[in-house]
Design an enzyme around this catalytic site. Structure first.
Site: not given
Length: 690
Positions: A273, A471-473
């Site tokens: 990250k 990606a992510s959220g």
């Protein structure tokens, strides 16, 4: 001074977001026809050998323009692991080919109008609105350049819309008034997912038998990737060709902020990250280098493979050409990389000759914006009973609409949830295709939307179709769907969280500013006290909060993908994957575009795959006067979108973020434009010290 601290804190929370185009919405109907295939790589030729009656049924158009995903009716918990884990190899990895064989390919089929259909379409053209009138034998001219939004656009909006570009290709294939397409391709500012979708539609259009001619005055890797799909590709003798390869960059502000007196206190979970690295580090980490190298290898390898197939050249020849640094346009013609060198006026003269138009006459053309207003009804491409809803989610994620935001300001959870509930409560829609193009944002908002998507998937098929990035959220939202479809080069995953604040103690000392806080409660000053660093107990609480959010994200991802937590941990840790790599690791179910997602949605909704359906867009452009004025203004002046985006997210910057980092993917993903704001501030401050 309080406003200053707010700007800096928000700048940290949102700085790393790559620019995304605002979402604009319109209610439109799309008719979709998809072909089932046990293999996603089934060639077109065998399909065209189907009986004539079958072809007539599938005439209108396939889901090549739009993707949707479907799901069996299941409980909110998840599908049974044995259903999801088909195709696991001896090493415990999921075989993408085995998994994809369960899903229809969504292959585009074309068959011209029969006599009755031709008569009906001609009659509709006679009674169509004046702005839908197109002269017979016209050439559709489209200029593809700059930013390309994944959202529908209103007539007052500037910029290009991917759905409308794709729709124009489909309409032109069936429009008897359109003889061919003249495509201007100039430098693009979008990701490879959109590039892949546009290229797919060029190939689909060619099945109509009409010509498509490309023109590239300035050409890089993306532009050539699209252009080489055309029947012919021309460039002026003085064209700028820069087929030199791809790069990936990571910028670091750690040293700059240290000199200014700003200490970023970032808490990120997941060794990959890298959101926050730009603020805290002075050089790239080993994990970030590993991840970026893998992404670059995937994108570069895909480009070489595609070009070698399109031009009939060996991969070694393509790589040698890149490594030679060829810039002489004449050599491009000699070695077969382009058809010929011609100026724009020469191509127009060539097209007039091809269409039998005297040189003294003007070539009849219709441009992108005008043709976008031609309704599908006029071309006989609507009116099918079964409906599949499409919701488009594009941009940064926030919980609520802020005072400085417009209806097109990214993904607002409150508004998105209303649309999801509309689909759940309506009996009209057989399934939902959720189109996602987002690097993430607010973690809580992502979770709230995930819950609503999961509830909908318990009663109706939901298929997530990924664009440039999910990606992510963005991935958090997608994992609520029953099936996930991504492009080969979609940036996805990044299962991790990041949060933090700036410690401005040294900066405040330098400029003579003092801030005192009176508080009640042990942790009341946790995020409010930017004039000092965290206390030890505050830092511990801050870290535990982020860790809790990460575990929640990871565990829900494991459940939705029917993996063990240990197995999910191996592919999580904040790492970004390409769609192809994500598929082999079980994060994605199938590779394809919107058309394949629609085909899967039909399959999951138990609709015959040779039956046409209507796609109903639930994302429509705003009709408010302020948004219309804003659209007209942006058509006249290109405002700084990075500053607008930064102001937009200021009101919702607090809290844990599920967001992909803002690394600069030169030539394939653009840069985080909002970083310019902080650079400008720091530059002005340093000047003031002299």
């Amino acid at each position: 001074m309080p406003s200053f601290s707010l700007l800096v804190r928000v700048g940290m929370a949102k700085l790393l977001l790559a620019p995304y185009h605002p979402s604009v919405h319109r209610h439109t109907r799309y008719s979709i026809k998809c072909l089932h295939s046990s293999s996603p790589h089934l060639s077109v030729a065998p399909q065209l050998k189907k009986p004539q009656s079958f072809l007539r049924q599938t005439r209108k158009f396939s889901s090549g323009a739009f993707d949707a995903d479907g799901d069996e009716k299941v409980t909110v918990e998840s599908e049974k692991p044995e259903a999801r884990n088909e195709g696991i190899d001896d090493n415990g990895s999921i075989s993408s080919r085995s998994a994809e064989e369960k899903y229809p390919s969504g292959e585009f089929l074309f068959e011209g109008y029969d006599l009755w259909e031709s008569f009906a379409v001609k009659f509709k053209m006679l009674i169509a609105w004046p702005w839908e009138r197109v002269k017979k034998g016209s050439v559709l001219t489209m200029k593809i350049r700059g930013a390309v939004s994944d959202q529908l656009r209103s007539r007052f909006s500037s910029g290009l819309s991917l759905p409308q570009i794709c729709e124009n290709f489909i309409k032109a294939a069936y429009d008897p008034r359109i003889s061919g397409i003249y495509l201007h391709i100039e430098p693009l500012n979008c990701g490879w997912g959109k590039v892949e979708e546009m290229r797919r539609h060029i190939l689909d259009f060619k099945k109509s038998g009409k010509f498509i001619v490309g023109y590239v005055p300035v050409c890089g890797e993306k532009e050539y990737y699209i252009g080489c799909a055309c029947d012919e590709l021309y460039a002026p003798p003085s064209a700028y060709f820069q087929l030199y390869g791809l790069t990936v960059q990571a910028s670091f502000l750690g040293g700059v902020l240290e000199k200014v007196g700003i200490e970023p206190q970032v808490q990120r979970i997941g060794k990959y990250k890298s959101a926050g690295d730009q603020l805290t580090r002075k050089s790239i980490s080993n994990e970030n280098r590993e991840m970026l190298t893998a992404l670059l290898d995937n994108i570069y390898g895909n480009w070489v493979d595609t070009i070698s197939l399109a031009k009939g050249k060996k991969k070694e020849d393509v790589e040698n050409f890149i490594n030679e640094g060829v810039y002489v346009v004449a050599r491009l013609k000699e070695e077969g990389w382009i058809t010929d060198t011609k100026y724009d006026d020469e191509i127009i003269s060539m097209l007039k000759e091809r269409l039998g138009i005297p040189s003294s006459k003007t070539l009849p053309t219709v441009d992108y914006r005008t043709y976008s207003r031609v309704r599908r009804w006029t071309l006989g491409l609507t009116g099918y009973r079964d409906q599949i809803a499409i919701i488009r989610a594009s941009g940064s994620i926030s919980r609520a609409r802020g005072p400085l935001s417009t209806s097109s300001s990214g993904i607002v959870a409150e508004q998105f949830i209303e649309k999801i509930r509309t689909v759940r409560e309506s009996k009209r829609y057989k399934a939902l295709v959720l189109r996602i193009d987002s690097p993430g944002g607010d973690a809580l908002a992502s979770d709230l939307m995930w819950r609503e998507i999961k509830l909908l998937a318990a009663s109706k098929p939901v298929v997530a179709s990924m664009g440039d990035v999910a990606a992510s959220g963005g991935y958090y939202m997608a994992m609520g769907a029953g099936t996930i479809v991504a492009e080969n080069l979609t940036l996805t995953g990044s299962i991790g969280v990041v949060t933090g604040k700036f410690n401005l103690e040294r900066l405040y000392e330098r400029i003579g500013f003092n801030k005192e806080i009176i508080s009640r409660g042990r942790y009341a000053e946790l995020t409010a006290a930017e004039q000092r660093p965290f206390r030890a107990d505050e830092a511990e609480l801050f870290a535990k909060s982020a860790e809790n959010a990460y575990k929640s994200f990871r565990d829900k991802a494991a459940s939705s993908r029917c993996m063990t937590v240990e197995k999910m941990e191996e592919v999580a840790q904040g790492r970004v994957w390409t769609g192809n790599d994500a598929a082999t690791r079980g994060l994605v179910d199938a590779i394809g575009g919107v058309s394949r997602a629609v085909a899967i949605a039909k399959q999951k909704a138990n609709l015959p795959l040779d039956q046409q359906v209507t796609l109903v867009e639930l994302s429509r452009p705003s009709t408010s006067p302020l948004d219309i004025i804003g659209g007209l203004g942006s058509s006249l002046v290109e405002a700084d979108k990075g500053i607008k985006e930064l102001l937009q997210v200021m009101a919702s910057s607090d809290g844990i973020q599920a967001r992909m980092d803002g690394i600069m993917f030169e030539k394939f993903d653009g840069a985080a434009s909002s970083i310019r704001f902080l650079f400008t501030f720091i530059k002005d401050y340093l000047r003031s010290l002299n």
